[in-house]
Design a protein around this motif. Structure first.
Motif, mmCIF file in Angstrom:
data_model
loop_
_atom_site.group_PDB
_atom_site.id
_atom_site.type_symbol
_atom_site.label_atom_id
_atom_site.label_comp_id
_atom_site.label_asym_id
_atom_site.label_seq_id
_atom_site.Cartn_x
_atom_site.Cartn_y
_atom_site.Cartn_z
ATOM 1 N N LEU A 45 0.809 -1.223 0.000
ATOM 2 C CA LEU A 45 0.000 0.000 0.000
ATOM 3 C C LEU A 45 0.841 1.271 0.000
ATOM 4 N N HIS A 46 2.016 1.221 0.646
ATOM 5 C CA HIS A 46 2.838 2.438 0.744
ATOM 6 C C HIS A 46 3.951 2.485 -0.297
ATOM 7 N N PHE A 47 4.036 1.455 -1.146
ATOM 8 C CA PHE A 47 5.073 1.473 -2.176
ATOM 9 C C PHE A 47 4.480 1.153 -3.552
ATOM 10 N N PHE A 48 4.001 -0.090 -3.745
ATOM 11 C CA PHE A 48 3.516 -0.486 -5.064
ATOM 12 C C PHE A 48 2.291 0.323 -5.475
ATOM 13 N N GLN A 49 1.385 0.568 -4.524
ATOM 14 C CA GLN A 49 0.188 1.333 -4.861
ATOM 15 C C GLN A 49 0.535 2.767 -5.254
ATOM 16 N N HIS A 70 -0.857 8.503 -8.812
ATOM 17 C CA HIS A 70 -1.117 9.770 -9.493
ATOM 18 C C HIS A 70 -1.525 9.572 -10.951
ATOM 19 N N ASN A 71 -0.875 8.644 -11.639
ATOM 20 C CA ASN A 71 -1.109 8.496 -13.077
ATOM 21 C C ASN A 71 -2.287 7.587 -13.411
ATOM 22 N N PHE A 72 -2.763 6.804 -12.421
ATOM 23 C CA PHE A 72 -3.776 5.808 -12.767
ATOM 24 C C PHE A 72 -4.885 5.692 -11.713
ATOM 25 N N LEU A 73 -4.514 5.410 -10.445
ATOM 26 C CA LEU A 73 -5.522 5.103 -9.439
ATOM 27 C C LEU A 73 -6.377 6.305 -9.067
ATOM 28 N N SER A 74 -5.834 7.505 -9.161
ATOM 29 C CA SER A 74 -6.596 8.692 -8.769
ATOM 30 C C SER A 74 -7.485 9.220 -9.884
ATOM 31 N N SER A 75 -7.488 8.548 -11.045
ATOM 32 C CA SER A 75 -8.280 9.034 -12.182
ATOM 33 C C SER A 75 -9.767 8.854 -11.966
ATOM 34 N N GLY A 76 -10.146 7.884 -11.138
ATOM 35 C CA GLY A 76 -11.554 7.686 -10.825
ATOM 36 C C GLY A 76 -12.293 6.790 -11.790
ATOM 37 N N GLY A 77 -11.634 6.188 -12.768
ATOM 38 C CA GLY A 77 -12.294 5.286 -13.709
ATOM 39 C C GLY A 77 -12.571 3.925 -13.085
ATOM 40 N N TYR A 78 -13.363 3.116 -13.830
ATOM 41 C CA TYR A 78 -13.725 1.796 -13.294
ATOM 42 C C TYR A 78 -12.521 0.865 -13.238
ATOM 43 N N LEU A 79 -11.611 0.982 -14.232
ATOM 44 C CA LEU A 79 -10.413 0.145 -14.222
ATOM 45 C C LEU A 79 -9.517 0.485 -13.031
ATOM 46 N N SER A 80 -9.416 1.762 -12.700
ATOM 47 C CA SER A 80 -8.617 2.149 -11.529
ATOM 48 C C SER A 80 -9.257 1.640 -10.251
ATOM 49 N N CYS A 81 -10.588 1.542 -10.236
ATOM 50 C CA CYS A 81 -11.290 0.975 -9.084
ATOM 51 C C CYS A 81 -10.944 -0.506 -8.925
#
Length: 268
Positions: free
Chosen positions: A179-183, A188-199
């Protein structure tokens, strides 16, 4: 000069003082007589004596907690045979974990663009709430449940509380790294975009983290011969998988929500 050839009678032998033997006591003799408080005192007293710590072995444990955690607990069994305790007597792993907590929290603060004071607050939360506070609670709960309900002999040997906290530290390290490294690499470039794939990906990070924690905790208690029915500790796994699919159906991005919670906890 004649020497007596007849053996010493057993009743006379039993009257001999045991301390008169010139041979050293067995390795587990003194450890058996030590109380939990004295073991804890010896452990904490060594926490600043870095020259007495085996950091190479601590790093080995960290690597194998990812790739083969069974081997880590096999060494815990060896310690029981040689030192008559399952819990660690060397604080090297705790020191390394604390350093990794600070380094990973620094990376987290960099990604979230935290200021210096906010980083200090975030670090204090991670150490004293997420790690130590939650660890004391979880270790005490497992210690109580195992001694109360899972012991083979209710009047026999019990699970050491120090060992329960060691199990928590072992199980805490892989989720911390995930959670504190790989995630963070993808945040910034993917998980925070809010799309279904990032979910899907973000929630999968949390699924892996909790699954690692549950599995390593299970291994920690299943290797104790004084316990039975330890497979019950795996019950949360199917519930965890079901929760993962429920969050996907609801479109709930756990990574984004908890990151916002971290920010609220620090900034507010």
């Amino acid at each position: 000069m004649k020497y007596p050839t007849s053996p010493v009678p057993s009743e006379k032998w039993n009257n001999f003082p045991r301390s008169s033997s010139p041979l050293p006591a067995p390795a587990n003799f003194q450890s058996d007589t030590q109380s939990a408080a004295s073991k804890r005192y010896k452990y904490l007293r060594r926490i600043f004596k870095f020259s007495q710590m085996d950091f190479e072995y601590g790093l080995w444990q960290m690597v194998y907690l990812f790739i083969a955690p069974q081997k880590v607990y096999r060494n815990f069994q060896y310690r029981k045979q040689t030192k008559s305790q399952f819990a660690r007597d060397d604080p090297a792993f705790l020191v390394l974990l604390s350093i990794w907590l600070c380094v990973s929290s620094l990376g987290f603060a960099f990604i979230l663009d935290l200021k210096f004071f906010q980083f200090i607050v975030f670090l204090l939360y991670v150490i004293f709430v997420d790690f130590i506070g939650a660890g004391l609670l979880v270790a005490t709960c497992f210690w109580y449940v195992c001694n109360k309900y899972l012991r083979r002999d209710p009047l026999g040997q019990d699970v050491e509380w120090g060992y329960a906290f060691d199990v928590h530290m072992n199980a805490f390290f892989p989720p911390l790294t995930i959670l504190h490294f790989f995630q963070l690499v993808l945040f910034h470039n993917f998980l925070s975009s809010g799309g279904y794939l990032s979910c899907i990906v973000g929630n999968f990070f949390w699924l892996m983290s909790f699954a690692y924690y549950i599995y390593i905790t299970f291994l920690g208690y299943s290797c104790l011969p004084i316990l039975q029915n330890t497979r019950l500790l795996l019950i949360p796994l199917p519930i965890l998988i079901l929760t993962y699919f429920v969050t996907l159906a609801c479109g709930w991005n756990i990574s984004l929500s908890l990151t916002n919670f971290y920010l609220y906890r620090v900034i507010s």
